[in-house]
Design a protein around this motif. Sequence first.
Motif, short mmCIF file in Angstrom:
data_model
loop_
_atom_site.label_atom_id
_atom_site.label_comp_id
_atom_site.label_asym_id
_atom_site.label_seq_id
_atom_site.Cartn_x
_atom_site.Cartn_y
_atom_site.Cartn_z
N ARG A 184 21.26 -6.56 -2.13
CA ARG A 184 19.58 -6.56 -1.37
C ARG A 184 19.53 -5.20 -0.87
O ARG A 184 17.99 -4.58 -1.33
CB ARG A 184 19.05 -7.92 -0.07
N ALA A 185 20.50 -4.59 0.25
CA ALA A 185 20.03 -3.67 0.31
C ALA A 185 20.09 -2.34 -0.38
O ALA A 185 19.25 -1.44 -0.27
CB ALA A 185 21.14 -3.18 2.02
N THR A 186 21.13 -2.33 -1.40
CA THR A 186 20.79 -1.38 -2.23
C THR A 186 19.55 -1.16 -3.01
O THR A 186 19.65 -0.38 -3.29
CB THR A 186 22.18 -1.62 -2.92
N TYR A 187 19.23 -2.17 -3.45
CA TYR A 187 18.36 -2.32 -4.38
C TYR A 187 17.19 -1.71 -3.94
O TYR A 187 16.24 -0.94 -4.31
CB TYR A 187 18.10 -4.26 -4.58
N GLU A 188 16.77 -2.71 -2.69
CA GLU A 188 15.50 -2.03 -1.08
C GLU A 188 15.84 -0.63 -1.68
O GLU A 188 14.24 0.34 -1.44
CB GLU A 188 15.28 -3.01 -0.20
N ALA A 189 16.94 0.29 -1.16
CA ALA A 189 16.68 1.23 -0.77
C ALA A 189 16.84 1.99 -1.96
O ALA A 189 16.11 3.23 -1.60
CB ALA A 189 18.21 1.28 0.11
N LEU A 190 17.62 1.82 -2.80
CA LEU A 190 17.24 2.46 -4.27
C LEU A 190 15.19 2.46 -4.58
O LEU A 190 14.61 3.39 -5.08
CB LEU A 190 17.71 2.23 -5.67
N GLN A 191 14.93 1.14 -4.24
CA GLN A 191 13.15 1.32 -4.58
C GLN A 191 13.05 2.37 -3.71
O GLN A 191 11.86 3.51 -3.98
CB GLN A 191 13.16 -0.03 -4.47
N TYR A 192 12.96 2.18 -2.28
CA TYR A 192 12.60 3.15 -1.57
C TYR A 192 12.27 4.85 -1.63
O TYR A 192 11.53 5.93 -1.89
CB TYR A 192 12.97 2.95 -0.11
N PHE A 193 14.08 5.11 -2.30
CA PHE A 193 13.81 6.16 -2.42
C PHE A 193 13.72 6.30 -3.92
O PHE A 193 12.86 7.85 -2.99
CB PHE A 193 15.69 6.95 -2.63
N THR A 194 13.16 5.97 -5.21
CA THR A 194 12.48 6.60 -5.86
C THR A 194 10.91 6.56 -5.38
O THR A 194 10.29 7.49 -5.62
CB THR A 194 12.47 4.58 -7.28
N GLU A 195 10.54 5.45 -5.04
CA GLU A 195 9.19 5.83 -4.32
C GLU A 195 8.89 6.59 -3.41
O GLU A 195 7.32 6.93 -3.56
CB GLU A 195 8.27 4.76 -3.51
#
Length: 533
Positions: A184-195
């Motif tokens: 979940r940490a990686t998933y949310e971090a990559l979402q954050y990076f993209t946005e």
Amino acid sequence: MEEPSVLADHLLLSFLSSPQSYPHRPRRVELLQTHISYVAIAPPYVFKVKKPVNFGFVDFSTLEKRRYYSVREVELNRRFCPAVYLGVVPIYAEGSNLRFGAGQRVAEYAVQMRRLRRRYFLRQLLARGEVGEREIETIAQALARFYHAESPILNAVGALESFRRVTEENFRQTRSSVGVVLSRATYEALQYFTELFYALKGSQLDQRKRDGWVRDCHGDLHSEHIHLAPKGLCIYDCIEFNDEFRCIDVAYDFAFLAMDLHFLGYPSLAEIFLGRMIEELADPGCRGVLDFYCAQRAYIRGKVACFKANDTRVPEKERTEAVEIGRRYFALALQYALCGLTTTAVVVMGKVGTGKSTLAEALARETSLPYLSTDCLRKELLGLPPTYRPGEAQRQEFYREEAVEQVYQVLYERAESFLRKGQSVVLDGTFGKRSRREALRNRLKSLGKACVFIEVDTPDPLRVERVTVRSVTQSGASDAQPQDLAVLDSLYESPEELEPSQRVRVSGVGSSEEVVSRALLALIQKRLLQELS
């Protein structure tokens, strides 16, 4: 025609696997499959049949669609290697029997290709150490010629708008794999990076389209699709099933190969390739978006691995392998989000008991980066296991200034060996002396590499509690005792000399997942904001 049932699918696989099915009667047939196709290698030909799937971004759910996209595949790929793509051949059904040639009704369509010699695929050449600057230059020059020959696409749809649709679908389609293929940490971090990239630099995507860099490209440019034989270069298997995936920024197209080189363990070749592409295209402006493009390419490959892992038609062994491959792709995407295209030493530092080692280990695990710890190195240099607990006299000897300095020197040397190869690394140590931080920064500067320091900050009562528990349970590699904290804290020099661009402070309070998530978001924000300043 009725769409394939489980039985029909079984019949198709049996048909494609049998040498007797083919008019040229090959001695053997090797049947492979991807998440969207069956591929029958029947020397000297290859036959590819599309699966009746609909993933949203690709829809082969009807026979007519499979016929249309088979024809489209041949047309588009003849731009790259016309001699390889021979045409589309129907597979007929006569009762429960299938055959090439004539028959009662068409059951499927197959794309027929000439088989390329396996030894010359780029991935095979890489494995044998037969790829250097010359081969990379050959590929870069051919791609540049192809891109220059294609006309810019200047429709009204913005590049940012198109990218948003794709990335939103990527995150939606991988949500069910959180906790299985990615954390979940990686998933949310990559979402954050993209946005955050869209918010801070998204306008650059539209500007590149206005500048004419969006063209009809390949769309799936990785090492398995590049054949570099003595007679010439062939780049095959472009994306035919979704124009939006193929009509893209040329930099997004060639970023795929750079990412793949990095994934396969050749970061230096990836760096050379990107440099040659920028030079051949005279496009220095793409540097501002390449890290984002590479991250998205890695994420898409992770998503494809998720599809394969969830496909019950794929053998269990391959599905298990797909999970591990997917984890590696998501970890690489996270590396791009944290470090960009710059080889970086991520230094996790702080006072004893702050949780820095737990965070450093988690960061290394999430990113699949090498992890180097002063505590572990100390024991290794003494020939001791990490959890060995020395007596008081031995402990005093271990932590003499000269002994500690030796440990840090070995840490620098090992880190340097990774960094020279283009591999970022996670370092774990107190780094409580300014002189040690300066020594590392100077070495990295001489190598042309970057570094970022994460200082973990935790309230003193919690630090005492953690050190006490660790001492009682004898867990971890640290030898610090609760009674040592006052002296150690007095020797700790706060890293005030570090520039804001090189320093992030993270609270060590909370679960390991909470702390690593906090650190990931802070690092991503720091890097993207720094690029704008």
